[in-house]
Write a protein that holds these residues in place. Structure first.
Motif, PDB file in Angstrom:
ATOM      1  N   MET A   1      -2.116  19.118  13.101  1.00  0.00           N
ATOM      2  CA  MET A   1      -2.750  20.431  12.965  1.00  0.00           C
ATOM      3  C   MET A   1      -2.836  21.078  14.348  1.00  0.00           C
ATOM      4  SD  MET A   1      -6.677  21.401  11.889  1.00  0.00           S
ATOM      5  CE  MET A   1      -6.443  21.528  10.153  1.00  0.00           C
ATOM      6  N   ASP A   2      -2.427  22.335  14.417  1.00  0.00           N
ATOM      7  CA  ASP A   2      -2.554  23.108  15.649  1.00  0.00           C
ATOM      8  C   ASP A   2      -3.981  23.638  15.713  1.00  0.00           C
ATOM      9  OD1 ASP A   2      -2.438  24.854  17.781  1.00  0.00           O
ATOM     10  OD2 ASP A   2      -0.856  26.109  16.931  1.00  0.00           O
ATOM     11  N   ASN A   3      -4.773  23.115  16.650  1.00  0.00           N
ATOM     12  CA  ASN A   3      -6.174  23.495  16.745  1.00  0.00           C
ATOM     13  C   ASN A   3      -6.345  24.994  16.998  1.00  0.00           C
ATOM     14  OD1 ASN A   3      -8.967  22.674  16.652  1.00  0.00           O
ATOM     15  ND2 ASN A   3      -9.037  23.008  18.855  1.00  0.00           N
ATOM     16  N   SER A   4      -5.359  25.621  17.680  1.00  0.00           N
ATOM     17  CA  SER A   4      -5.511  27.034  18.040  1.00  0.00           C
ATOM     18  C   SER A   4      -5.484  27.965  16.832  1.00  0.00           C
ATOM     19  CB  SER A   4      -4.435  27.451  19.045  1.00  0.00           C
ATOM     20  OG  SER A   4      -3.169  27.502  18.424  1.00  0.00           O
ATOM     21  N   THR A   5      -4.942  27.514  15.726  1.00  0.00           N
ATOM     22  CA  THR A   5      -4.901  28.329  14.509  1.00  0.00           C
ATOM     23  C   THR A   5      -5.541  27.580  13.332  1.00  0.00           C
ATOM     24  OG1 THR A   5      -2.666  27.535  14.031  1.00  0.00           O
ATOM     25  CG2 THR A   5      -2.863  29.626  15.239  1.00  0.00           C
ATOM     26  N   ALA A   6      -6.487  26.728  13.641  1.00  0.00           N
ATOM     27  CA  ALA A   6      -7.071  25.830  12.642  1.00  0.00           C
ATOM     28  C   ALA A   6      -7.777  26.550  11.504  1.00  0.00           C
ATOM     29  CB  ALA A   6      -8.033  24.859  13.316  1.00  0.00           C
ATOM     30  N   PHE A   7      -8.231  27.780  11.715  1.00  0.00           N
ATOM     31  CA  PHE A   7      -8.925  28.501  10.652  1.00  0.00           C
ATOM     32  C   PHE A   7      -7.995  29.417   9.855  1.00  0.00           C
ATOM     33  CE2 PHE A   7     -12.698  27.156  12.992  1.00  0.00           C
ATOM     34  CZ  PHE A   7     -13.519  26.773  11.939  1.00  0.00           C
ATOM     35  N   ASP A   8      -6.684  29.285  10.041  1.00  0.00           N
ATOM     36  CA  ASP A   8      -5.736  30.082   9.257  1.00  0.00           C
ATOM     37  C   ASP A   8      -5.924  29.891   7.757  1.00  0.00           C
ATOM     38  OD1 ASP A   8      -4.605  31.246  11.462  1.00  0.00           O
ATOM     39  OD2 ASP A   8      -2.639  30.287  11.247  1.00  0.00           O
ATOM     40  N   PHE A   9      -6.361  28.706   7.359  1.00  0.00           N
ATOM     41  CA  PHE A   9      -6.559  28.435   5.932  1.00  0.00           C
ATOM     42  C   PHE A   9      -7.614  29.347   5.320  1.00  0.00           C
ATOM     43  CE2 PHE A   9     -10.114  26.128   7.716  1.00  0.00           C
ATOM     44  CZ  PHE A   9     -11.108  26.245   6.759  1.00  0.00           C
ATOM     45  N   PHE A  10      -8.527  29.845   6.155  1.00  0.00           N
ATOM     46  CA  PHE A  10      -9.720  30.519   5.654  1.00  0.00           C
ATOM     47  C   PHE A  10      -9.512  32.025   5.614  1.00  0.00           C
ATOM     48  CE2 PHE A  10     -14.496  31.253   5.954  1.00  0.00           C
ATOM     49  CZ  PHE A  10     -14.726  30.800   4.675  1.00  0.00           C
ATOM     50  N   THR A  11      -8.678  32.465   4.703  1.00  0.00           N
ATOM     51  CA  THR A  11      -8.459  33.892   4.471  1.00  0.00           C
ATOM     52  C   THR A  11      -8.626  34.159   2.985  1.00  0.00           C
ATOM     53  OG1 THR A  11      -6.090  33.605   4.170  1.00  0.00           O
ATOM     54  CG2 THR A  11      -6.836  34.117   6.396  1.00  0.00           C
ATOM     55  N   GLY A  12      -9.053  35.355   2.665  1.00  0.00           N
ATOM     56  CA  GLY A  12      -9.205  35.718   1.273  1.00  0.00           C
ATOM     57  C   GLY A  12     -10.651  35.737   0.833  1.00  0.00           C
ATOM     58  N   THR A  13     -10.839  35.741  -0.467  1.00  0.00           N
ATOM     59  CA  THR A  13     -12.175  35.792  -1.058  1.00  0.00           C
ATOM     60  C   THR A  13     -12.461  34.458  -1.728  1.00  0.00           C
ATOM     61  OG1 THR A  13     -11.969  38.165  -1.411  1.00  0.00           O
ATOM     62  CG2 THR A  13     -13.664  37.026  -2.694  1.00  0.00           C
ATOM     63  N   TYR A  14     -13.648  33.957  -1.490  1.00  0.00           N
ATOM     64  CA  TYR A  14     -14.062  32.655  -2.020  1.00  0.00           C
ATOM     65  C   TYR A  14     -15.377  32.780  -2.782  1.00  0.00           C
ATOM     66  CZ  TYR A  14     -10.780  30.403   1.204  1.00  0.00           C
ATOM     67  OH  TYR A  14      -9.660  30.009   1.873  1.00  0.00           O
ATOM     68  N   ASP A  15     -15.464  32.064  -3.900  1.00  0.00           N
ATOM     69  CA  ASP A  15     -16.749  31.828  -4.545  1.00  0.00           C
ATOM     70  C   ASP A  15     -17.343  30.602  -3.865  1.00  0.00           C
ATOM     71  OD1 ASP A  15     -16.804  33.873  -6.592  1.00  0.00           O
ATOM     72  OD2 ASP A  15     -15.128  32.790  -7.488  1.00  0.00           O
ATOM     73  N   VAL A  16     -18.642  30.659  -3.606  1.00  0.00           N
ATOM     74  CA  VAL A  16     -19.287  29.598  -2.840  1.00  0.00           C
ATOM     75  C   VAL A  16     -20.464  29.025  -3.625  1.00  0.00           C
ATOM     76  CG1 VAL A  16     -20.340  28.993  -0.631  1.00  0.00           C
ATOM     77  CG2 VAL A  16     -18.696  30.889  -0.747  1.00  0.00           C
ATOM     78  N   VAL A  17     -20.484  27.716  -3.750  1.00  0.00           N
ATOM     79  CA  VAL A  17     -21.647  27.026  -4.294  1.00  0.00           C
ATOM     80  C   VAL A  17     -22.423  26.500  -3.090  1.00  0.00           C
ATOM     81  CG1 VAL A  17     -22.484  25.108  -5.692  1.00  0.00           C
ATOM     82  CG2 VAL A  17     -20.460  26.400  -6.423  1.00  0.00           C
ATOM     83  N   ASN A  18     -23.620  27.026  -2.900  1.00  0.00           N
ATOM     84  CA  ASN A  18     -24.496  26.630  -1.799  1.00  0.00           C
ATOM     85  C   ASN A  18     -25.523  25.640  -2.316  1.00  0.00           C
ATOM     86  OD1 ASN A  18     -24.071  28.681   0.599  1.00  0.00           O
ATOM     87  ND2 ASN A  18     -23.910  29.817  -1.319  1.00  0.00           N
ATOM     88  N   ARG A  19     -25.827  24.664  -1.486  1.00  0.00           N
ATOM     89  CA  ARG A  19     -26.895  23.718  -1.794  1.00  0.00           C
ATOM     90  C   ARG A  19     -27.615  23.454  -0.480  1.00  0.00           C
ATOM     91  NH1 ARG A  19     -27.540  17.935  -2.682  1.00  0.00           N
ATOM     92  NH2 ARG A  19     -28.993  17.665  -4.392  1.00  0.00           N
ATOM     93  N   TRP A  20     -28.908  23.833  -0.425  1.00  0.00           N
ATOM     94  CA  TRP A  20     -29.650  23.608   0.813  1.00  0.00           C
ATOM     95  C   TRP A  20     -30.997  22.973   0.542  1.00  0.00           C
ATOM     96  CZ3 TRP A  20     -30.513  29.236   2.980  1.00  0.00           C
ATOM     97  CH2 TRP A  20     -31.470  29.902   2.228  1.00  0.00           C
ATOM     98  N   ARG A  21     -31.509  22.313   1.590  1.00  0.00           N
ATOM     99  CA  ARG A  21     -32.848  21.726   1.509  1.00  0.00           C
ATOM    100  C   ARG A  21     -33.867  22.855   1.557  1.00  0.00           C
ATOM    101  NH1 ARG A  21     -33.613  16.284   2.545  1.00  0.00           N
ATOM    102  NH2 ARG A  21     -31.756  15.212   3.271  1.00  0.00           N
TER     103      ARG A  21
END
Length: 158
Positions: A1-21
């Protein structure tokens, strides 16, 4: 993995399930101390993959936030900055990188409810259509961590 472009995967719209204390610094385990709620994230990359931005809304919580991620080539590290709509301020960054296993670990100094803490974000389980993020706090110099928030991202079809 090329660290300099590591967040390339994170494009678009996502539904998110959050779980917090319900108490971010309570070390006790127990299902009754966790709350689950939805979110929607819209993410993009910039600077040829060396910057990433997303805005997340939490419709049942009546707040939103955004994250700016910037890659520093001299340090071969990312700095992740969070801002909350509730405060209108930028939180101190967490910095780090992705390992050869594809997991990103980022740490930094912060404050929670008036207490000095170390914050840790971990990005893992990254696929073409999903990812996992978690947050943990340490009040004892990283000897122990209290994981207090999980986000499970699922990409919406284009």
């Amino acid at each position: 993995m090329d660290n300099s472009t590591a967040f390339d995967f994170f494009t678009g719209t996502y539904d998110v399930v959050n779980r917090w204390r319900t108490d971010f610094l309570d070390p006790a385990e127990g299902a009754d101390r966790w709350e689950e709620f939805p979110g929607v994230t819209r993410a993009s990359v910039h600077f040829d993959g060396r910057a990433s931005f997303d805005e997340i809304t939490f419709p049942t919580k009546d707040f939103a936030g955004l994250t700016l991620r910037l890659y520093d080539p001299a340090a071969d590290a990312w700095s992740l900055y969070w801002a909350s709509k509730r405060t209108g301020t930028l939180f101190p960054p967490v910095t780090g990188r992705f390992g050869t296993d594809g997991t990103g670990v980022f740490r930094g100094d912060d404050e929670h409810d008036g207490r000095r803490i170390r914050a840790r974000f971990i990005w893992s389980e990254i696929t073409e259509n999903s990812a996992h993020w978690e947050q943990a706090f340490s009040v004892d110099g990283e000897q122990t961590w209290i994981t207090n928030w999980h986000m499970h991202f699922t990409r919406r079809p284009a």
